[in-house]
Design a protein around this motif. Sequence first.
Motif, mmCIF file in Angstrom:
data_model
loop_
_atom_site.group_PDB
_atom_site.id
_atom_site.type_symbol
_atom_site.label_atom_id
_atom_site.label_comp_id
_atom_site.label_asym_id
_atom_site.label_seq_id
_atom_site.Cartn_x
_atom_site.Cartn_y
_atom_site.Cartn_z
ATOM 1 N N GLN A 16 -0.196 0.525 7.521
ATOM 2 C CA GLN A 16 -0.222 -0.294 8.712
ATOM 3 C C GLN A 16 0.310 -1.414 8.653
ATOM 4 O O GLN A 16 0.944 -1.908 9.642
ATOM 5 N N LEU A 17 0.276 -2.408 7.614
ATOM 6 C CA LEU A 17 0.892 -3.594 7.453
ATOM 7 C C LEU A 17 2.378 -3.590 7.630
ATOM 8 O O LEU A 17 3.199 -4.253 8.435
ATOM 9 N N LEU A 36 7.338 -15.533 6.890
ATOM 10 C CA LEU A 36 6.017 -14.417 7.079
ATOM 11 C C LEU A 36 4.903 -15.046 6.216
ATOM 12 O O LEU A 36 5.284 -16.132 5.335
ATOM 13 N N ASP A 37 3.590 -15.162 6.774
ATOM 14 C CA ASP A 37 2.398 -15.837 5.827
ATOM 15 C C ASP A 37 2.464 -15.254 4.509
ATOM 16 O O ASP A 37 2.903 -14.031 4.248
ATOM 17 N N SER A 38 2.147 -15.889 3.772
ATOM 18 C CA SER A 38 1.805 -15.522 2.104
ATOM 19 C C SER A 38 0.911 -14.355 1.960
ATOM 20 O O SER A 38 -0.023 -14.084 2.806
ATOM 21 N N THR A 39 1.244 -13.589 1.005
ATOM 22 C CA THR A 39 0.362 -12.370 0.641
ATOM 23 C C THR A 39 -1.187 -12.907 0.638
ATOM 24 O O THR A 39 -1.893 -12.036 0.748
ATOM 25 N N ARG A 40 -1.145 -13.977 0.234
ATOM 26 C CA ARG A 40 -2.808 -14.711 -0.505
ATOM 27 C C ARG A 40 -3.296 -14.774 1.001
ATOM 28 O O ARG A 40 -4.339 -14.459 1.222
ATOM 29 N N ILE A 48 -8.735 -8.200 2.515
ATOM 30 C CA ILE A 48 -8.471 -7.011 1.749
ATOM 31 C C ILE A 48 -7.664 -7.504 0.605
ATOM 32 O O ILE A 48 -7.461 -8.561 0.285
ATOM 33 N N ALA A 49 -7.373 -6.677 -0.327
ATOM 34 C CA ALA A 49 -6.700 -7.015 -1.573
ATOM 35 C C ALA A 49 -5.591 -7.385 -1.434
ATOM 36 O O ALA A 49 -4.647 -6.987 -0.535
ATOM 37 N N ARG A 50 -5.081 -8.468 -2.378
ATOM 38 C CA ARG A 50 -3.979 -9.198 -2.302
ATOM 39 C C ARG A 50 -2.729 -8.195 -2.618
ATOM 40 O O ARG A 50 -1.416 -8.040 -1.997
ATOM 41 N N SER A 51 -2.850 -7.257 -3.297
ATOM 42 C CA SER A 51 -1.975 -6.306 -4.042
ATOM 43 C C SER A 51 -1.684 -5.306 -2.751
ATOM 44 O O SER A 51 -0.625 -5.059 -2.777
ATOM 45 N N THR A 52 -2.732 -5.106 -1.755
ATOM 46 C CA THR A 52 -2.358 -4.271 -0.697
ATOM 47 C C THR A 52 -1.250 -4.821 0.328
ATOM 48 O O THR A 52 -0.211 -4.170 0.496
ATOM 49 N N VAL A 53 -1.229 -6.537 0.326
ATOM 50 C CA VAL A 53 -0.376 -6.860 1.192
ATOM 51 C C VAL A 53 1.162 -6.933 0.454
ATOM 52 O O VAL A 53 2.179 -6.764 1.047
ATOM 53 N N GLU A 55 2.047 -4.821 -1.639
ATOM 54 C CA GLU A 55 2.769 -3.682 -1.587
ATOM 55 C C GLU A 55 3.515 -3.447 -0.563
ATOM 56 O O GLU A 55 4.807 -3.098 -0.559
ATOM 57 N N ALA A 56 3.072 -3.948 0.649
ATOM 58 C CA ALA A 56 3.483 -3.621 2.219
ATOM 59 C C ALA A 56 5.062 -4.590 1.981
ATOM 60 O O ALA A 56 5.980 -4.003 2.356
ATOM 61 N N TYR A 57 4.923 -5.680 1.402
ATOM 62 C CA TYR A 57 5.926 -6.782 1.571
ATOM 63 C C TYR A 57 7.268 -6.239 0.422
ATOM 64 O O TYR A 57 8.224 -6.164 1.000
ATOM 65 N N TYR A 58 6.642 -5.541 -0.567
ATOM 66 C CA TYR A 58 7.431 -5.025 -1.443
ATOM 67 C C TYR A 58 8.207 -3.985 -0.800
ATOM 68 O O TYR A 58 9.561 -3.943 -0.853
ATOM 69 N N ARG A 59 7.682 -3.171 0.080
ATOM 70 C CA ARG A 59 8.548 -1.989 0.548
ATOM 71 C C ARG A 59 9.335 -2.542 1.707
ATOM 72 O O ARG A 59 10.422 -2.211 1.759
ATOM 73 N N LEU A 60 8.935 -3.700 2.427
ATOM 74 C CA LEU A 60 9.783 -4.240 3.493
ATOM 75 C C LEU A 60 10.931 -5.037 2.663
ATOM 76 O O LEU A 60 12.069 -4.846 3.386
#
Length: 473
Positions: A16-17, A36-40, A48-53, A55-60
């Motif tokens: 979704q992110l 972009l806003d920081s993952t934190r 939600i967990a920071r690791s979820t964000v 992961e989305a940023y990593y893929r982007l």
Amino acid sequence: MELFIDPADERGLTVQLYDQVREAILAGRIGPGDRLDSTRRVAAGLRIARSTVAEAYYRLGAEGYIVGRAGGGSVVGPVPAVAPDGPRRTSARLPPVPAVGAIRPYGQQQGQTARYDFRPGSLDPALFPTADWRRCMLPALDHPAGSYGDPAGSPALREELAHWVARSRGVLATAEEVFVTAGAGHAVDLIARALVPPGSVVAVEEPGYPPVVELLHSHGFTVIGVPVDAEGIVVDAIPSQARLVYVTPSHQYPLGMPMSRRRRLELLAWANRAACPIVEDDYDSEFRHTARPLEPLQRLDAEGWVLYVGTFSKSLSPALRLGFLVAPLTVIPALRALRQVIDWNPPQATQSALAAMIRDGHLDRHLRRCRGVYARRRRLLWDGLGATLPAGYTRLPAVAGLHIAVVAPGLGGEPLAHTDVRYSELGRCYAAEPVRDGFLLGFAGIPTALLPEAIKAFSGLLRHSAPELRGQR
Ligand SMILES: Cc1ncc(COP(=O)(O)O)c(C=O)c1O
């Protein structure tokens, strides 16, 4: 950018992110270099967990949509914006009501510029009194108020306007009768809302000012065009059931003549008999070309039927969106209540700056300078047209204002299309079928040095068109 999640969405949080950021980039809502806003922060905001964000940023990042920034954080990468695939937003299910959907734009089409812009609404930005305006604006910017202002306008500006209209135009006004608006059109809109019952018949001059005609149509009124002759609106032709009459007595728009004193008195007597409000739109009488102005309708009106409307769209800039009306005191509370539920008032800083422009004499000085410049341009245009217009075309003398109307020998014809030359059409000023065609040529928007070649370009355009050409719809 704001991100949203739906715990029930089967795609999962990371996707979704990822989808939202990617779609925003592809649609151009965020572009290369935007942070972009920081993952934190995203994780904290969405709980939600920071690791979820991450992961989305990593893929982007892996797909080149975003890049890491030195010092931390991510920004949009150098990706060209293209339309995203998948379903698009559509407004097909939100059609405007017919009265609004039928509005035809007039004059200034957005984003259109031309080398020679004769459209009557255009001004030459080089004449704007930038230094004075900045000086008057700065103190106002320093102290923005913590509250809404008076919906009738700032007391300081209303006070200045009351003196100014009395001094410059002979309008009888106290500060309490002055109501600050976002231009003349807005003033007419407020008057129509406050004083004219839904479904009414209203009367305008024929030919007249298209934006006001369209505005009145958009209210659902039946708009009747009443013919004008050499003395102004033909009072005998005003429908007896009219609940509002809109006129331009100082300088009939678009034809240019003033309403005679006799006709003014006749109109006032009619208003009194019919108990009908009259809007006097005095949009450009700062620029008068005759020695003696006629008394405003508002001043001649002993019974309180006239609402006098003024604007700074010609005298300063249409971009300021500042105008005013002078209304009988009994009308002001309704206007104030109405304004309070719409937009309260124009920005207080611009009101304050305008008050200072008037108080410190900058506006008068600016107008004196403009009058000199416009007198030269008007003369150049009048003479230039006289020398170059093809046979059969007639210039109409104007007592005031910033445009000259030219009447064509007949009706109809193909569009006069030229990317370098813009003008307005006389035929478009008729609410019903045009009885005359021709052109409206403003001289305020074209620098004096450019005017001779602009006139040549316009007349050349006419000559090179088919001889039966009359204008464009
Ligand atoms: C007849 C008339 N009224 C009013 C205006 C100005 O309207 P506004 O103050 O809404 O910009 C114009 C501008 O060209 C005009 O021609």
